[in-house]
Scaffold this motif. Sequence first.
Motif, PDB file in Angstrom:
ATOM      1  N   PRO A 140       0.811  -1.229   0.000  1.00  0.00           N
ATOM      2  CA  PRO A 140       0.000   0.000   0.000  1.00  0.00           C
ATOM      3  C   PRO A 140       0.838   1.270   0.000  1.00  0.00           C
ATOM      4  CG  PRO A 140      -0.965  -1.598   1.471  1.00  0.00           C
ATOM      5  CD  PRO A 140       0.327  -2.189   1.003  1.00  0.00           C
ATOM      6  N   GLU A 141       0.414   2.225  -0.792  1.00  0.00           N
ATOM      7  CA  GLU A 141       1.177   3.457  -0.958  1.00  0.00           C
ATOM      8  C   GLU A 141       1.345   4.210   0.358  1.00  0.00           C
ATOM      9  OE1 GLU A 141       3.436   5.935  -3.410  1.00  0.00           O
ATOM     10  OE2 GLU A 141       2.546   3.973  -3.781  1.00  0.00           O
ATOM     11  N   ALA A 142       0.364   4.086   1.237  1.00  0.00           N
ATOM     12  CA  ALA A 142       0.465   4.784   2.525  1.00  0.00           C
ATOM     13  C   ALA A 142       1.671   4.293   3.316  1.00  0.00           C
ATOM     14  CB  ALA A 142      -0.816   4.577   3.326  1.00  0.00           C
ATOM     15  N   LEU A 143       1.969   2.999   3.240  1.00  0.00           N
ATOM     16  CA  LEU A 143       3.134   2.456   3.938  1.00  0.00           C
ATOM     17  C   LEU A 143       4.428   2.924   3.295  1.00  0.00           C
ATOM     18  CD1 LEU A 143       1.970  -1.209   4.663  1.00  0.00           C
ATOM     19  CD2 LEU A 143       1.913   0.771   6.187  1.00  0.00           C
ATOM     20  N   GLU A 145       4.837   5.761   1.632  1.00  0.00           N
ATOM     21  CA  GLU A 145       5.003   7.172   1.966  1.00  0.00           C
ATOM     22  C   GLU A 145       5.448   7.363   3.403  1.00  0.00           C
ATOM     23  OE1 GLU A 145       1.359   9.052   0.926  1.00  0.00           O
ATOM     24  OE2 GLU A 145       1.643   8.768  -1.241  1.00  0.00           O
ATOM     25  N   GLU A 146       4.937   6.537   4.315  1.00  0.00           N
ATOM     26  CA  GLU A 146       5.374   6.616   5.707  1.00  0.00           C
ATOM     27  C   GLU A 146       6.858   6.296   5.825  1.00  0.00           C
ATOM     28  OE1 GLU A 146       4.494   4.407  10.010  1.00  0.00           O
ATOM     29  OE2 GLU A 146       3.283   3.939   8.242  1.00  0.00           O
ATOM     30  N   ALA A 147       7.305   5.273   5.087  1.00  0.00           N
ATOM     31  CA  ALA A 147       8.724   4.908   5.116  1.00  0.00           C
ATOM     32  C   ALA A 147       9.581   6.006   4.516  1.00  0.00           C
ATOM     33  CB  ALA A 147       8.933   3.595   4.363  1.00  0.00           C
ATOM     34  N   MET A 148       9.091   6.650   3.477  1.00  0.00           N
ATOM     35  CA  MET A 148       9.833   7.739   2.863  1.00  0.00           C
ATOM     36  C   MET A 148       9.957   8.917   3.822  1.00  0.00           C
ATOM     37  SD  MET A 148       8.220   7.613  -1.002  1.00  0.00           S
ATOM     38  CE  MET A 148       9.246   8.949  -1.635  1.00  0.00           C
ATOM     39  N   ARG A 149       8.872   9.273   4.466  1.00  0.00           N
ATOM     40  CA  ARG A 149       8.917  10.378   5.437  1.00  0.00           C
ATOM     41  C   ARG A 149       9.906  10.086   6.559  1.00  0.00           C
ATOM     42  NH1 ARG A 149       4.937  14.252   5.548  1.00  0.00           N
ATOM     43  NH2 ARG A 149       3.068  13.947   4.267  1.00  0.00           N
TER      44      ARG A 149
END
Length: 336
Positions: A140-143, A145-149
């Motif tokens: 999932p993209e949300a995961l 993006e969280e890892a990127m942040r």
Amino acid sequence: MTAPNPLRLEPALAALNAAGEETRLRLLALLSQSELTVSEVVAILGQSQPRVSRHLKLLVEAGLVERRREGAWAFFRLAPAGPASALARDIADWLDPHDPVLAEDQARLDEVRHARAENAARYFAAHAAEWDDIRSLHVPEALVEEAMRKAVGPAPARCVLDIGTGAGRMLELFAPQAERAVGVDLSTAMLAVARGRLEETGLRNVQLRQGDIYALPIERNSVDLAIMHQVLHYLDDPARAIRDAARVLAPGGRLLVVDFAPHHEEALRDKHAHRRLGFSEEEVTGLLAQAGLETILHRELAPDAREGAKLTVSLWLARDPRLIADPIPASSYETA
């Protein structure tokens, strides 16, 4: 003066014998500029597939050319390492690009590259509105993006660059912590999608530029954080793109690369213009090192098979090793 990678007599003779033929010299000239498939070489040289394959085989056996198998395709390029790699590069450099035969080959190579770009542009134009749906194939993209942040952290930046910005999602995420954020994409259709999306966010520090990923329209030494999110697998020359991303980084600047780990989903190549079926940790780390960057983080996000996702997403965070106090060459202030 001794050569940096001296060749013993027998492999030197084998390499020179392999190179000492017209078609194989033409191949060295072509492969010094671009990684090519057999079918692309056939189109450029106007020779049969068996003949082209035979010549390539001889060059590979002599250590002048590297063959890389990926799924149903095989790619060829000048050998990047090994005793004969420097010789291969020297031979290609010695050839006169204005020679009539080589000039015709160059023109056909340009046509192949143009066709690649057109295919990608057609794909982006056709799928601009479906961009987010395609990302549902992986974790999932949300995961992601969280890892990127988490990898980037909350520190403010003078300039954030999103390379291959697509629909502009990375700008939404990271522009709020930057004085200036720039998104670059070759596709006008994707830039139109990004503009519409970013207008809804109210962000006012974002610029969108149409530009070539291999020659970014960005000043040298000007970017604190560059992002390449799901971009490399579309490219015929990922190393070149990473080198140009490194060029624009300021001293101490960072490059975040997000892409798929190696996989076998051939449908992504056939239906969605993916040129590469993912990248290993070692390959991207090596490309970053070749560009003069230090990898400081690698992380893999494996999918949950229960949700139907098939692909693992990998993150690499690399840093320009120069200190901010290091002197910057005057030529570095030139624009791209």
